[in-house]
Design an enzyme around this catalytic site. Structure first.
Site, PDB file in Angstrom:
ATOM      1  N   HIS A   1      -5.237   7.235  -2.756  1.00 42.30           N
ATOM      2  CA  HIS A   1      -3.800   7.286  -3.021  1.00 42.30           C
ATOM      3  C   HIS A   1      -3.466   7.349  -4.517  1.00 42.30           C
ATOM      4  CE1 HIS A   1      -4.182   2.890  -3.647  1.00 42.30           C
ATOM      5  NE2 HIS A   1      -3.222   3.111  -4.501  1.00 42.30           N
TER       6      HIS A   1
ATOM      7  N   ASP B   1      -8.626   5.599   2.736  1.00 40.18           N
ATOM      8  CA  ASP B   1      -8.122   5.579   1.358  1.00 40.18           C
ATOM      9  C   ASP B   1      -9.269   5.379   0.378  1.00 40.18           C
ATOM     10  OD1 ASP B   1      -6.452   5.536  -0.802  1.00 40.18           O
ATOM     11  OD2 ASP B   1      -5.625   3.547  -0.419  1.00 40.18           O
TER      12      ASP B   1
ATOM     13  N   SER C   1      -4.627  -1.002  -7.769  1.00 41.03           N
ATOM     14  CA  SER C   1      -5.112  -0.046  -6.775  1.00 41.03           C
ATOM     15  C   SER C   1      -6.416   0.592  -7.249  1.00 41.03           C
ATOM     16  CB  SER C   1      -4.072   1.051  -6.546  1.00 41.03           C
ATOM     17  OG  SER C   1      -2.923   0.533  -5.954  1.00 41.03           O
TER      18      SER C   1
END
Length: 294
Positions: free
Chosen positions: A92, A141, A240
């Site tokens: 992502h 992901d 992230s």
């Protein structure tokens, strides 16, 4: 450290998804990525749980990487070095821009605002996102980045790869596990200057599904839930792509997951963050590197 909605619109979409040994490096005519470094030591048991993040020591996590927008030197996501040429990250992080030359990897980074002597800047020449990545459900992901030039560990011995969890490795609640990153802190800034380390408890799959019941995104066997449900600091924007890692008794770290997503209001509230499990993707990592080595 949250919904890992990263607000750097130049590089990402509205979503923000949230750091033993990696693949063994064999200095031969051609690197054989199917060789994995062995991590057979027992895991350390955490007898003192520390809540709240604090500054990491310089090079305490020599595998930690900062994914940055090239030319702007702007931190966007965390990542980990798994071979002398490959870096592991979250898919992502490249929602709006997966053009390799838009990105750079900073290794040996500690303070984003200072030029550390340990820093090594690497250009990215290939980004490979899992072919089944689903942005709407945040499944698969995971992404791999190939560096333009291999890291010379003899020249830069302070840099190291991380161990990746084996298929049979399952993180347990009594392991000493830590999330690392430069993500948003309690002062509200988009990133934190100094690399943070945050001990985090691991939740089993049943608890994880209960925590996120009704959110609309599925929790699968390829997810890991971590976080202190009592409140305090947690994984947040800018974390992230970074790791959740657990320590072996010999002091080395094993990466169990890649920070994927959590609650959007991560600064004022804490919620268990969801990480993509590494163990379920070992075969994909090895086969992808084999197909793209040159």
């Amino acid at each position: 450290m949250q919904f890992l909605f990263i607000f750097l619109w130049l590089a990402l979409g509205t979503f923000a998804t949230i750091d033993c040994h990696g693949l063994e490096l064999i200095q031969q005519a051609q690197f054989d990525p199917s060789k994995l470094r062995t991590c057979n030591s027992d895991f350390a048991i955490d007898v003192k749980r520390i809540y709240g993040g604090k500054d990491a020591k310089p090079m305490e996590f020599p595998h930690q990487a900062s994914l940055q927008i090239r030319y702007f030197n702007s931190h966007v996501c965390g990542a980990t070095l798994i071979t002398n040429r490959w870096v592991l990250c979250a898919a992502h992080c490249f929602t709006r821009n997966d053009y390799p030359y838009s990105w750079q990897i900073k290794l040996g980074e500690h303070n984003l605002r200072k030029q550390d002597s340990t820093e090594r800047l690497s250009k990215v020449d290939k980004i490979i996102i899992h072919e089944n990545y689903d942005r709407n459900k945040q499944l698969y992901d995971i992404a791999l980045l190939r560096l333009e030039k291999p890291i010379d560990f003899q020249q830069d011995p302070h840099l190291k790869t991380i161990c990746l969890a084996k298929r049979t490795d399952v993180p347990k609640s009594n392991y000493e596990c830590v999330a690392t990153g430069w993500g948003r802190g309690n002062k509200g800034r988009v990133v934190t200057d100094i690399l943070q380390k945050l001990p985090q408890p691991v939740h089993n799959s049943t608890t994880c599904r209960q925590i996120w019941k009704g959110v609309g995104w599925p929790i699968t066997q390829n997810h890991i839930c971590i976080g202190d449900l009592r409140g305090g600091k947690g994984v947040c924007n800018g974390d992230s792509g970074g790791p959740i890692q657990c320590r072996l008794k010999n002091g080395e770290w094993v990466q169990f997951g890649i920070a994927s997503w959590t609650i959007s209001d991560c600064v004022s509230r804490n919620y268990a963050a969801v990480f993509t499990s590494v163990s379920g993707y070992r075969d994909w990592i090895v086969s992808t590197i084999n197909k793209n080595s040159r």
